[in-house]
Motif scaffolding. Structure first.
Motif, PDB file in Angstrom:
ATOM      1  N   THR A 173      25.283  14.213  70.041  1.00 26.38           N
ATOM      2  CA  THR A 173      25.858  14.873  69.069  1.00 26.38           C
ATOM      3  C   THR A 173      26.159  12.674  67.476  1.00 26.38           C
ATOM      4  OG1 THR A 173      28.141  16.144  69.414  1.00 26.38           O
ATOM      5  CG2 THR A 173      28.659  14.584  67.307  1.00 26.38           C
ATOM      6  N   CYS A 174      26.048  11.863  68.489  1.00 26.24           N
ATOM      7  CA  CYS A 174      26.120  10.532  67.864  1.00 26.24           C
ATOM      8  C   CYS A 174      24.579  10.659  67.532  1.00 26.24           C
ATOM      9  CB  CYS A 174      26.844   9.946  68.634  1.00 26.24           C
ATOM     10  SG  CYS A 174      28.453   9.729  69.630  1.00 26.24           S
ATOM     11  N   ALA A 175      24.034  10.290  68.127  1.00 25.73           N
ATOM     12  CA  ALA A 175      22.581   9.871  67.336  1.00 25.73           C
ATOM     13  C   ALA A 175      21.876  11.576  66.301  1.00 25.73           C
ATOM     14  CB  ALA A 175      21.322  10.634  68.656  1.00 25.73           C
ATOM     15  N   ASN A 176      23.149  12.201  66.351  1.00 26.44           N
ATOM     16  CA  ASN A 176      22.748  13.338  65.156  1.00 26.44           C
ATOM     17  C   ASN A 176      23.338  13.555  63.535  1.00 26.44           C
ATOM     18  OD1 ASN A 176      20.638  14.193  65.871  1.00 26.44           O
ATOM     19  ND2 ASN A 176      21.627  15.983  67.301  1.00 26.44           N
ATOM     20  N   ASN A 177      23.993  12.266  63.967  1.00 25.98           N
ATOM     21  CA  ASN A 177      25.522  11.617  63.305  1.00 25.98           C
ATOM     22  C   ASN A 177      26.575  12.645  62.687  1.00 25.98           C
ATOM     23  OD1 ASN A 177      26.834   9.710  61.550  1.00 25.98           O
ATOM     24  ND2 ASN A 177      25.773  10.973  59.684  1.00 25.98           N
ATOM     25  N   GLY A 178      27.080  13.544  63.684  1.00 23.56           N
ATOM     26  CA  GLY A 178      27.871  14.098  63.680  1.00 23.56           C
ATOM     27  C   GLY A 178      26.656  15.622  63.881  1.00 23.56           C
ATOM     28  N   PRO A 179      27.855  17.020  63.351  1.00 21.17           N
ATOM     29  CA  PRO A 179      28.902  16.958  62.712  1.00 21.17           C
ATOM     30  C   PRO A 179      30.338  16.572  63.452  1.00 21.17           C
ATOM     31  CG  PRO A 179      28.517  19.263  63.378  1.00 21.17           C
ATOM     32  CD  PRO A 179      27.278  18.203  63.490  1.00 21.17           C
ATOM     33  N   TRP A 180      31.005  15.864  62.731  1.00 18.40           N
ATOM     34  CA  TRP A 180      31.883  15.106  63.453  1.00 18.40           C
ATOM     35  C   TRP A 180      33.257  15.976  63.474  1.00 18.40           C
ATOM     36  CZ3 TRP A 180      30.453  11.293  66.142  1.00 18.40           C
ATOM     37  CH2 TRP A 180      29.210  11.146  65.636  1.00 18.40           C
ATOM     38  N   ALA A 181      33.707  16.558  62.213  1.00 19.25           N
ATOM     39  CA  ALA A 181      35.021  17.951  62.047  1.00 19.25           C
ATOM     40  C   ALA A 181      34.466  19.062  62.749  1.00 19.25           C
ATOM     41  CB  ALA A 181      35.115  17.914  60.462  1.00 19.25           C
ATOM     42  N   GLY A 182      36.138  19.470  63.122  1.00 22.36           N
ATOM     43  CA  GLY A 182      36.480  20.938  64.544  1.00 22.36           C
ATOM     44  C   GLY A 182      35.743  20.616  65.445  1.00 22.36           C
ATOM     45  N   THR A 183      35.504  22.232  66.005  1.00 29.53           N
ATOM     46  CA  THR A 183      35.630  22.011  67.722  1.00 29.53           C
ATOM     47  C   THR A 183      33.646  21.867  68.023  1.00 29.53           C
ATOM     48  OG1 THR A 183      35.857  24.329  67.823  1.00 29.53           O
ATOM     49  CG2 THR A 183      37.735  22.586  67.881  1.00 29.53           C
ATOM     50  N   GLY A 184      33.102  22.170  67.007  1.00 32.91           N
ATOM     51  CA  GLY A 184      31.905  22.724  67.228  1.00 32.91           C
ATOM     52  C   GLY A 184      31.046  22.004  68.132  1.00 32.91           C
ATOM     53  N   SER A 185      30.940  20.237  67.911  1.00 27.45           N
ATOM     54  CA  SER A 185      30.096  19.674  68.753  1.00 27.45           C
ATOM     55  C   SER A 185      31.321  18.959  70.175  1.00 27.45           C
ATOM     56  CB  SER A 185      30.142  17.825  67.777  1.00 27.45           C
ATOM     57  OG  SER A 185      29.572  19.333  66.833  1.00 27.45           O
ATOM     58  N   LEU A 186      32.322  19.439  70.338  1.00 21.19           N
ATOM     59  CA  LEU A 186      32.633  18.898  70.970  1.00 21.19           C
ATOM     60  C   LEU A 186      32.729  19.331  72.568  1.00 21.19           C
ATOM     61  CD1 LEU A 186      36.572  18.987  69.539  1.00 21.19           C
ATOM     62  CD2 LEU A 186      34.492  17.078  69.686  1.00 21.19           C
ATOM     63  N   LYS A 187      33.239  18.609  73.223  1.00 21.06           N
ATOM     64  CA  LYS A 187      33.119  19.586  74.814  1.00 21.06           C
ATOM     65  C   LYS A 187      34.367  19.972  74.848  1.00 21.06           C
ATOM     66  CE  LYS A 187      30.155  15.718  76.390  1.00 21.06           C
ATOM     67  NZ  LYS A 187      29.601  14.124  77.326  1.00 21.06           N
ATOM     68  N   GLN A 188      34.837  21.084  76.350  1.00 21.40           N
ATOM     69  CA  GLN A 188      35.980  21.902  77.036  1.00 21.40           C
ATOM     70  C   GLN A 188      36.874  20.718  76.521  1.00 21.40           C
ATOM     71  OE1 GLN A 188      36.582  22.876  80.786  1.00 21.40           O
ATOM     72  NE2 GLN A 188      37.454  24.550  79.979  1.00 21.40           N
ATOM     73  N   ALA A 189      37.024  18.899  77.353  1.00 19.84           N
ATOM     74  CA  ALA A 189      38.066  17.907  77.222  1.00 19.84           C
ATOM     75  C   ALA A 189      38.135  17.493  75.401  1.00 19.84           C
ATOM     76  CB  ALA A 189      37.722  16.970  78.187  1.00 19.84           C
ATOM     77  N   GLY A 190      37.045  17.506  74.918  1.00 19.22           N
ATOM     78  CA  GLY A 190      37.086  17.297  74.064  1.00 19.22           C
ATOM     79  C   GLY A 190      38.097  18.339  72.421  1.00 19.22           C
ATOM     80  N   VAL A 191      37.767  19.726  72.965  1.00 20.90           N
ATOM     81  CA  VAL A 191      38.752  20.286  72.227  1.00 20.90           C
ATOM     82  C   VAL A 191      39.906  20.409  72.377  1.00 20.90           C
ATOM     83  CG1 VAL A 191      38.575  23.242  72.184  1.00 20.90           C
ATOM     84  CG2 VAL A 191      36.656  22.057  72.462  1.00 20.90           C
ATOM     85  N   TRP A 192      40.768  20.214  73.903  1.00 21.73           N
ATOM     86  CA  TRP A 192      41.706  19.881  74.514  1.00 21.73           C
ATOM     87  C   TRP A 192      42.286  19.134  73.825  1.00 21.73           C
ATOM     88  CZ3 TRP A 192      44.838  17.083  77.401  1.00 21.73           C
ATOM     89  CH2 TRP A 192      46.015  17.249  78.260  1.00 21.73           C
ATOM     90  N   ILE A 193      41.583  17.851  73.952  1.00 24.88           N
ATOM     91  CA  ILE A 193      42.504  16.551  73.592  1.00 24.88           C
ATOM     92  C   ILE A 193      42.840  16.882  72.341  1.00 24.88           C
ATOM     93  CG2 ILE A 193      40.322  15.308  73.631  1.00 24.88           C
ATOM     94  CD1 ILE A 193      44.397  14.992  75.219  1.00 24.88           C
ATOM     95  N   ARG A 194      41.589  16.738  71.263  1.00 23.62           N
ATOM     96  CA  ARG A 194      42.168  16.499  69.421  1.00 23.62           C
ATOM     97  C   ARG A 194      43.015  18.236  69.422  1.00 23.62           C
ATOM     98  NH1 ARG A 194      40.243  21.550  66.020  1.00 23.62           N
ATOM     99  NH2 ARG A 194      39.784  20.872  63.747  1.00 23.62           N
ATOM    100  N   GLU A 195      43.181  19.271  70.018  1.00 20.62           N
ATOM    101  CA  GLU A 195      44.121  19.887  69.995  1.00 20.62           C
ATOM    102  C   GLU A 195      45.761  19.201  69.923  1.00 20.62           C
ATOM    103  OE1 GLU A 195      47.065  23.973  71.871  1.00 20.62           O
ATOM    104  OE2 GLU A 195      44.722  23.608  72.169  1.00 20.62           O
ATOM    105  N   ARG A 196      46.020  18.439  70.656  1.00 18.35           N
ATOM    106  CA  ARG A 196      47.287  17.763  71.665  1.00 18.35           C
ATOM    107  C   ARG A 196      47.250  16.750  71.030  1.00 18.35           C
ATOM    108  NH1 ARG A 196      45.792  21.335  74.790  1.00 18.35           N
ATOM    109  NH2 ARG A 196      47.301  22.289  75.810  1.00 18.35           N
ATOM    110  N   VAL A 197      46.271  15.837  70.338  1.00 14.88           N
ATOM    111  CA  VAL A 197      46.435  14.679  69.332  1.00 14.88           C
ATOM    112  C   VAL A 197      46.617  15.323  67.798  1.00 14.88           C
ATOM    113  CG1 VAL A 197      45.315  13.134  67.563  1.00 14.88           C
ATOM    114  CG2 VAL A 197      44.379  13.582  70.023  1.00 14.88           C
ATOM    115  N   ARG A 198      46.906  16.362  67.884  1.00 17.44           N
ATOM    116  CA  ARG A 198      46.752  17.017  66.344  1.00 17.44           C
ATOM    117  C   ARG A 198      48.984  17.362  66.464  1.00 17.44           C
ATOM    118  NH1 ARG A 198      42.875  19.279  62.056  1.00 17.44           N
ATOM    119  NH2 ARG A 198      44.158  21.572  62.626  1.00 17.44           N
TER     120      ARG A 198
END
Length: 365
Positions: free
Chosen positions: A329-354
């Motif tokens: 994801t970082c080498a490709n400069n995203g995409p950053w927003a939403g959940t498409g580039s997130l691992k399972q832990a990323g989806v979970w923690i983003r929901e809780r930050v929000r």
């Protein structure tokens, strides 16, 4: 509504028009840049009345809580970078825009390793990099934790001279800002609490000479576990606190490894000490392996109840399960927003930050 999102002034006529715009966007099915409780649409990375810093101002420690400039206890939630020597490419304008306006994060922890190919190899370069990231967080209205990521060797005195040089410059340049917190020793290990305490009491006055007001976060024994990982507990800090004001003590946990003994220690410590969880993961202590979302949610529920601020490890695309972005994801400069580039832990923690209050919704990501 979370205290970190409190609107401090009435909307007025301009705010009413803005609210109407938000309603229109909702009716049309178009995405607003931020939640309605922030009171504005964020169309630029500059701070607005809706950002955490604009709403809460300079933070201070009041009793066992972190409080805003109005004296109200708040809970910050956000993300930590990975080591900047490896993953600076994940800390970009685009990724930080997403963290601020898609994740709705309050705080960014800037993790600058001292060893492991970090600061000691290029003090000027890494100091300038931290300066740059502080400015990026500031322009987006987020709080910034400047993390002196000492790890090995575990004795913080090993890096005391370097820390004095680094924090003197950071505090001199940024101390007038309202969004700084200084984390002065990431994870001390293999040394006594008295040794860590003496380090803190020598370094804190150096920071205070440049910045007398920003909170300072002090690492605790045994990888910031209040000593649990080396057979102790929070009483050693309770009975012998650092002789300084406006400070907090850090606690780190990884849910798949750190079970009830650690959770109970955090609970007891938060009743007697100002605690900030500056690093945690839903995996094992190495940030690897399966996620234990059930145990992690128990920690989050406790921290929400006691208003303990937290930062998750980590905002990168490292191959380990604890990095929130999928590899590449970082080498490709995203995409950053939403959940498409997130691992399972990323989806979970983003929901809780929000989320509005951090308590369990029953979801497991």
């Amino acid at each position: 509504m979370r205290p970190a999102r409190i609107r401090t002034r009435p909307l007025g006529s301009a705010g009413a028009l803005l609210a109407a715009l938000l309603l229109a966007l909702t009716v049309l099915g178009l995405p607003a840049a931020v939640g309605a409780d922030r009171g504005t649409v964020n169309t630029s990375p500059g701070p607005t009345a809706a950002t955490p810093v604009a709403a809460n101002g300079r933070l201070t420690v009041c009793g066992t809580k972190l409080c805003n400039e109005h004296g109200k206890p708040i809970q910050l939630r956000g993300m930590s970078t990975h080591g900047l020597q490896w993953y600076r490419q994940c800390v970009t304008d685009g990724s930080l825009n997403a963290l601020a306006t898609d994740w709705n994060a309050d705080v960014l922890r800037i993790s600058m390793y001292v060893q492991e190919g970090g600061y000691e190899t290029d003090p000027r370069g890494y100091t300038d990099l931290v300066h740059s990231i502080i400015e990026k967080a500031t322009s987006r209205g987020m709080y910034a934790i400047v993390d002196w990521h000492m790890l090995s060797p575990g004795d913080p005195h090993h890096n005391l001279s370097r820390a004095k040089t680094f924090f003197t410059e950071i505090a001199r340049r940024h101390g007038a800002k309202k969004n700084l917190l200084y984390e002065i020793a990431n994870e001390p290990s293999g040394v006594s609490w008295s040794r860590i305490r003496s380090y803190a009491e020598e370094l804190i006055p150096v920071i205070r000479a440049q910045d007398p007001r920003s909170p300072i976060l002090v690492g605790t024994r045994a990888w910031s576990s209040f000593g649990v990982s080396e057979g102790s507990d929070e009483k050693e800090v309770v009975n012998n606190p650092v002789r300084a004001s406006n400070i907090m003590y850090t606690f780190h946990f990884y849910a798949a490894s750190h079970r009830d003994e650690y959770l109970n220690t955090l609970s007891r410590a938060a009743d007697k000490l100002p605690v900030f969880v500056t690093e945690f993961g839903t995996q094992d202590y190495a940030g690897e392996g399966a996620n234990d979302f059930t145990m992690a949610q128990r920690y989050l529920d406790l921290m929400a109840k006691k208003k303990v601020s937290w930062v998750n490890w980590n905002f990168s695309d490292d191959h380990r399960s604890g990095a929130v972005f999928k590899t590449g994801t970082c080498a490709n400069n995203g995409p950053w927003a939403g959940t498409g580039s997130l691992k399972q832990a990323g989806v979970w923690i983003r929901e809780r930050v929000r989320s509005a209050d951090g308590f369990s919704t029953g979801a497991t990501g």
